[in-house]
Motif scaffolding. Sequence first.
Motif, PDB file in Angstrom:
ATOM      1  N   ALA A  98       8.437   3.957  -6.560  1.00  0.00           N
ATOM      2  CA  ALA A  98       6.975   3.931  -6.606  1.00  0.00           C
ATOM      3  C   ALA A  98       6.451   3.394  -5.293  1.00  0.00           C
ATOM      4  O   ALA A  98       7.111   2.594  -4.628  1.00  0.00           O
ATOM      5  N   VAL A  99       5.277   3.849  -4.915  1.00  0.00           N
ATOM      6  CA  VAL A  99       4.551   3.302  -3.774  1.00  0.00           C
ATOM      7  C   VAL A  99       3.291   2.674  -4.352  1.00  0.00           C
ATOM      8  O   VAL A  99       2.397   3.365  -4.830  1.00  0.00           O
ATOM      9  N   TYR A 100       3.266   1.337  -4.326  1.00  0.00           N
ATOM     10  CA  TYR A 100       2.219   0.628  -5.064  1.00  0.00           C
ATOM     11  C   TYR A 100       2.136  -0.805  -4.557  1.00  0.00           C
ATOM     12  O   TYR A 100       3.145  -1.389  -4.161  1.00  0.00           O
ATOM     13  N   ASP A 101       0.949  -1.372  -4.579  1.00  0.00           N
ATOM     14  CA  ASP A 101       0.755  -2.754  -4.126  1.00  0.00           C
ATOM     15  C   ASP A 101       1.073  -3.709  -5.273  1.00  0.00           C
ATOM     16  O   ASP A 101       0.183  -4.161  -5.992  1.00  0.00           O
ATOM     17  N   VAL A 102       2.351  -4.048  -5.445  1.00  0.00           N
ATOM     18  CA  VAL A 102       2.739  -4.904  -6.564  1.00  0.00           C
ATOM     19  C   VAL A 102       2.483  -6.382  -6.291  1.00  0.00           C
ATOM     20  O   VAL A 102       2.323  -7.172  -7.220  1.00  0.00           O
ATOM     21  N   ASP A 103       2.455  -6.788  -5.020  1.00  0.00           N
ATOM     22  CA  ASP A 103       2.285  -8.208  -4.720  1.00  0.00           C
ATOM     23  C   ASP A 103       0.836  -8.606  -4.450  1.00  0.00           C
ATOM     24  O   ASP A 103       0.529  -9.787  -4.277  1.00  0.00           O
ATOM     25  N   GLY A 104      -0.051  -7.634  -4.396  1.00  0.00           N
ATOM     26  CA  GLY A 104      -1.470  -7.934  -4.244  1.00  0.00           C
ATOM     27  C   GLY A 104      -1.899  -8.327  -2.854  1.00  0.00           C
ATOM     28  O   GLY A 104      -2.931  -8.967  -2.675  1.00  0.00           O
ATOM     29  N   ASP A 105      -1.132  -7.919  -1.823  1.00  0.00           N
ATOM     30  CA  ASP A 105      -1.488  -8.311  -0.458  1.00  0.00           C
ATOM     31  C   ASP A 105      -2.374  -7.290   0.241  1.00  0.00           C
ATOM     32  O   ASP A 105      -2.697  -7.436   1.419  1.00  0.00           O
ATOM     33  N   GLY A 106      -2.777  -6.250  -0.468  1.00  0.00           N
ATOM     34  CA  GLY A 106      -3.678  -5.256   0.104  1.00  0.00           C
ATOM     35  C   GLY A 106      -2.987  -4.047   0.698  1.00  0.00           C
ATOM     36  O   GLY A 106      -3.659  -3.119   1.141  1.00  0.00           O
ATOM     37  N   GLN A 107      -1.653  -4.048   0.741  1.00  0.00           N
ATOM     38  CA  GLN A 107      -0.916  -2.896   1.251  1.00  0.00           C
ATOM     39  C   GLN A 107       0.149  -2.470   0.248  1.00  0.00           C
ATOM     40  O   GLN A 107       0.732  -3.312  -0.446  1.00  0.00           O
ATOM     41  N   ASP A 108       0.401  -1.177   0.194  1.00  0.00           N
ATOM     42  CA  ASP A 108       1.391  -0.657  -0.737  1.00  0.00           C
ATOM     43  C   ASP A 108       2.804  -1.044  -0.320  1.00  0.00           C
ATOM     44  O   ASP A 108       3.146  -1.001   0.863  1.00  0.00           O
ATOM     45  N   GLU A 109       3.596  -1.419  -1.318  1.00  0.00           N
ATOM     46  CA  GLU A 109       5.021  -1.635  -1.112  1.00  0.00           C
ATOM     47  C   GLU A 109       5.788  -0.412  -1.623  1.00  0.00           C
ATOM     48  O   GLU A 109       5.251   0.410  -2.378  1.00  0.00           O
ATOM     49  N   LEU A 110       7.044  -0.321  -1.235  1.00  0.00           N
ATOM     50  CA  LEU A 110       7.951   0.702  -1.754  1.00  0.00           C
ATOM     51  C   LEU A 110       8.900   0.013  -2.723  1.00  0.00           C
ATOM     52  O   LEU A 110       9.644  -0.894  -2.339  1.00  0.00           O
ATOM     53  N   ILE A 111       8.860   0.433  -3.980  1.00  0.00           N
ATOM     54  CA  ILE A 111       9.716  -0.147  -5.011  1.00  0.00           C
ATOM     55  C   ILE A 111      10.752   0.908  -5.411  1.00  0.00           C
ATOM     56  O   ILE A 111      10.387   2.050  -5.729  1.00  0.00           O
ATOM     57  N   ILE A 112      12.016   0.533  -5.373  1.00  0.00           N
ATOM     58  CA  ILE A 112      13.101   1.473  -5.668  1.00  0.00           C
ATOM     59  C   ILE A 112      13.978   0.894  -6.772  1.00  0.00           C
ATOM     60  O   ILE A 112      14.438  -0.253  -6.673  1.00  0.00           O
TER      61      ILE A 112
END
Length: 332
Positions: free
Chosen positions: A162-176
């Motif tokens: 998934a490409v989604y801002d899971v940590d809430g820092d304003g930028q999308d992370e990559l979750i694998i």
Amino acid sequence: MRRKACGLLVLMLAVASVTACKTGKEAAEENIAWETKDSADAQENEAGEAEVGAAGETDGGAGTSSGAPDGASQAGTGISQTGESQPASQDNTAAAHGLDGGDGSAAPAPDHQNPPLSAAGQSAMMKKYQEVLSGIFYDQVYPDGSSCDYDNYSSITINQFAVYDVDGDGQDELIIQFSTSSMAGMTESVYRYNAAADSVELELSEFPGAAYYDNGLALVGWSHNQGLAGDFWPYNVYQYNPETDEYEAVFSVDAWDRELADTDYDGNPYPAEVDVNNDGIVFYIMPGGSYDTDHPVSLREYKSWYDSILGGASELKVPFQDLTEDNIRGVQ
């Protein structure tokens, strides 16, 4: 405005019978539905001491949940409320971990958001994420060059991302989530993009199936449950730290179900003096990265501790998708 990063724990209790291992997401889903033994007696004993809420229920989705089981709904109450104080040698209160506002309520962390990327920067980030995913899909290697431990017979498309801002820092992370490997090789990774270096950096690496929350919390079931927890599935709790831009281990939780054994592996008897309401289960709330069964707590203490750091966090619905060529090309 970013989601506040504050330390919170979500009470997860299991309903399925014990198996040798399962994913963290299965553990999270099943923990929500578990009900304690002799709950009627326990609730009677707790009347007037703590507000007892309705049992939480899963919504049927992949790892999403709402509510808190068996009375764990009152935020802002510390362990001292129960009259069964935590041993001084192991202070697991929210305040001891810097996760408390001083009055028992969860305190918001300072705002921390990465500066917004330009259109070119956003494009570069997505291109890098595509590159990482392609390396896993075609070569079964992680960004640091280490092997994914692919089993060579399962379909690579079983894995998800998934490409989604899971940590809430304003930028999308990559979750694998990579699960087509040996049990030891199964991993869930959260990567952030470093625009200056045009690279990715690891924020969290754990067993697949993490549940992420809008306060920066990540809850991950253990890969195995071969101890004395019975139907309760142990789990780790991580908290996103906006200063380091990483998830940090803050708690681990295990339990001893008396129905499983009257003595532990060293021959020590079940701590009935701690289980004051005769619930048939005690819990171990440990600092992250440690394991200590010297300080069991009762179900009532466990609920009170949970309530003191709950804060009403909501689970994020991370849009995972299968690791396929088409989905990788669709990352934009």
